[in-house]
Design a protein around this motif. Structure first.
Motif, PDB file in Angstrom:
ATOM      1  N   GLY A  24      13.056  43.643  70.958  1.00  0.00           N
ATOM      2  CA  GLY A  24      13.307  42.471  71.071  1.00  0.00           C
ATOM      3  C   GLY A  24      12.968  41.503  69.903  1.00  0.00           C
ATOM      4  O   GLY A  24      12.672  42.024  68.889  1.00  0.00           O
ATOM      5  N   PHE A  25      12.904  40.351  70.009  1.00  0.00           N
ATOM      6  CA  PHE A  25      12.752  39.348  68.926  1.00  0.00           C
ATOM      7  C   PHE A  25      11.431  38.911  68.997  1.00  0.00           C
ATOM      8  O   PHE A  25      10.760  38.326  69.824  1.00  0.00           O
ATOM      9  N   HIS A  89      14.414  45.325  75.428  1.00  0.00           N
ATOM     10  CA  HIS A  89      13.369  44.588  75.559  1.00  0.00           C
ATOM     11  C   HIS A  89      13.899  43.105  75.218  1.00  0.00           C
ATOM     12  O   HIS A  89      14.091  42.931  74.030  1.00  0.00           O
ATOM     13  N   SER A  90      13.721  42.108  76.070  1.00  0.00           N
ATOM     14  CA  SER A  90      13.988  40.681  75.897  1.00  0.00           C
ATOM     15  C   SER A  90      15.294  40.623  74.896  1.00  0.00           C
ATOM     16  O   SER A  90      16.272  40.684  75.584  1.00  0.00           O
ATOM     17  N   MET A  91      15.097  40.207  73.794  1.00  0.00           N
ATOM     18  CA  MET A  91      16.488  39.962  73.087  1.00  0.00           C
ATOM     19  C   MET A  91      17.190  41.555  73.268  1.00  0.00           C
ATOM     20  O   MET A  91      18.390  41.234  73.357  1.00  0.00           O
ATOM     21  N   ARG A 124      16.559  24.872  75.715  1.00  0.00           N
ATOM     22  CA  ARG A 124      15.946  26.046  75.145  1.00  0.00           C
ATOM     23  C   ARG A 124      16.814  26.291  73.540  1.00  0.00           C
ATOM     24  O   ARG A 124      16.256  26.616  72.798  1.00  0.00           O
ATOM     25  N   ARG A 128      15.321  26.325  70.038  1.00  0.00           N
ATOM     26  CA  ARG A 128      15.737  27.407  68.795  1.00  0.00           C
ATOM     27  C   ARG A 128      16.426  26.602  67.533  1.00  0.00           C
ATOM     28  O   ARG A 128      15.942  27.171  66.643  1.00  0.00           O
ATOM     29  N   MET A 147       4.220  32.088  68.751  1.00  0.00           N
ATOM     30  CA  MET A 147       4.752  33.075  69.868  1.00  0.00           C
ATOM     31  C   MET A 147       3.453  34.012  70.469  1.00  0.00           C
ATOM     32  O   MET A 147       3.551  34.120  71.781  1.00  0.00           O
ATOM     33  N   MET A 180      21.109  34.193  69.551  1.00  0.00           N
ATOM     34  CA  MET A 180      20.488  34.100  70.977  1.00  0.00           C
ATOM     35  C   MET A 180      20.844  32.892  71.473  1.00  0.00           C
ATOM     36  O   MET A 180      21.499  32.512  72.564  1.00  0.00           O
ATOM     37  N   LEU A 207       8.085  33.751  80.389  1.00  0.00           N
ATOM     38  CA  LEU A 207       9.609  33.511  80.009  1.00  0.00           C
ATOM     39  C   LEU A 207      10.450  34.178  81.104  1.00  0.00           C
ATOM     40  O   LEU A 207      11.805  33.818  81.051  1.00  0.00           O
ATOM     41  N   HIS A 233       4.895  39.484  78.512  1.00  0.00           N
ATOM     42  CA  HIS A 233       5.877  39.706  78.111  1.00  0.00           C
ATOM     43  C   HIS A 233       6.174  41.065  77.289  1.00  0.00           C
ATOM     44  O   HIS A 233       7.274  41.388  76.855  1.00  0.00           O
TER      45      HIS A 233
END
Ligand code: MLT
Length: 256
Positions: A24-25, A89-91, A124, A128, A147, A180, A207, A233
């Protein structure tokens, strides 16, 4: 002209059904390291750094989810893999969904870890763009401040997350945030997915909304959902044994 694919930097562990893990990010391939002892006896784990992250070549373009998926397609060619499963994962899950849409014939299974199919709602997206402006002024600091506590309640894991964030270049973070923000609505593609899908979430992940996961499951032909109690997360850092157990159950559905 669309950007050329690049050869990603990657690690290989174990033998068996090939499974590519997409971080992910703003992480890199080492986010998965705690899973290696649990999974490498059963599968071939392929752990790439996505473009711009870790040791992969820097990006000169916005990191669209489609571009990142195309890099995975080329990595598979490089490794001589006709088909493989993806864990995102996520991103990395957004990238895995783009891959499933563009290259379904090369996919054996799809697992989303703390991820979902929705595009960014307007607020959102604006957040960003604000973060991008901040990173242009202050480097990676805004991500370091914001984060870790949002991603996990566990202080030890927060410290690990900080170290990953420090290793991410500000330019890569900017390109990934823009990619994203502009990503497509992957809900439109869910019905096309014809391989076993696993969704893993943490019950304490702010999230991810459970109602949205339920809506996704109703669209995907073959899907199961594992919710890890009390986890945020970052299940691969917070609960690697439980995540590995869920992934091994899913692998059994497609390995030969
Ligand atoms: C991630 O963990 O990859 C990001 O939090 C995903 C996002 O910002 O949507």
């Amino acid at each position: 002209m669309s950007p050329e694919p690049v050869l990603l930097s990657y690690d290989l562990h174990g033998n068996g059904a090939p499974v590519i893990f997409l971080h992910g990010f703003p992480f890199n391939r080492h986010i998965w390291d705690d899973l290696i002892p649990y999974l490498s006896p059963y599968i071939q784990m392929i752990l790439p750094d996505l473009r711009g992250f870790g040791h992969s070549p820097a990006s000169e373009d916005v990191l669209s989810m489609e571009l990142l998926a195309e890099d995975i397609y080329h990595l598979m060619d490089h490794l001589g893999l006709e088909r493989a499963a993806l864990v995102g994962h996520s991103m990395g899950g957004y990238v895995a969904l783009a891959f499933a849409h563009l290259y379904s014939q090369r996919l054996t299974g799809l697992a989303l870890v703390a991820s979902h199919a929705d595009p960014d709602p307007p607020a959102r997206r604006e957040a960003r763009y604000f973060t991008v402006a901040q990173i242009r002024e202050r480097g990676i600091l805004p991500l370091l401040e914001d984060m870790p506590p949002r991603l996990t309640p566990n202080p030890t894991v927060q410290e690990k997350v900080r170290r990953f964030i420090q290793a991410c270049s500000p330019q890569t973070a900017i390109y990934a945030l823009l990619g994203m923000a502009e990503r497509a609505d992957a809900n439109l593609w869910l019905r096309e997915i014809n391989v076993p899908v696993l969704i893993v979430t943490g019950s304490a992940d702010p999230l991810i909304e459970s109602a949205r996961i339920q809506a996704m499951l109703e669209q995907i032909p073959v899907a199961s959902w594992v919710e890890l109690p009390g986890i945020g997360h970052m299940p691969m850092l917070e609960a690697p044994a439980a995540l590995a157990r869920a992934l091994l159950g899913w692998v059994q559905q497609f390995q030969g």
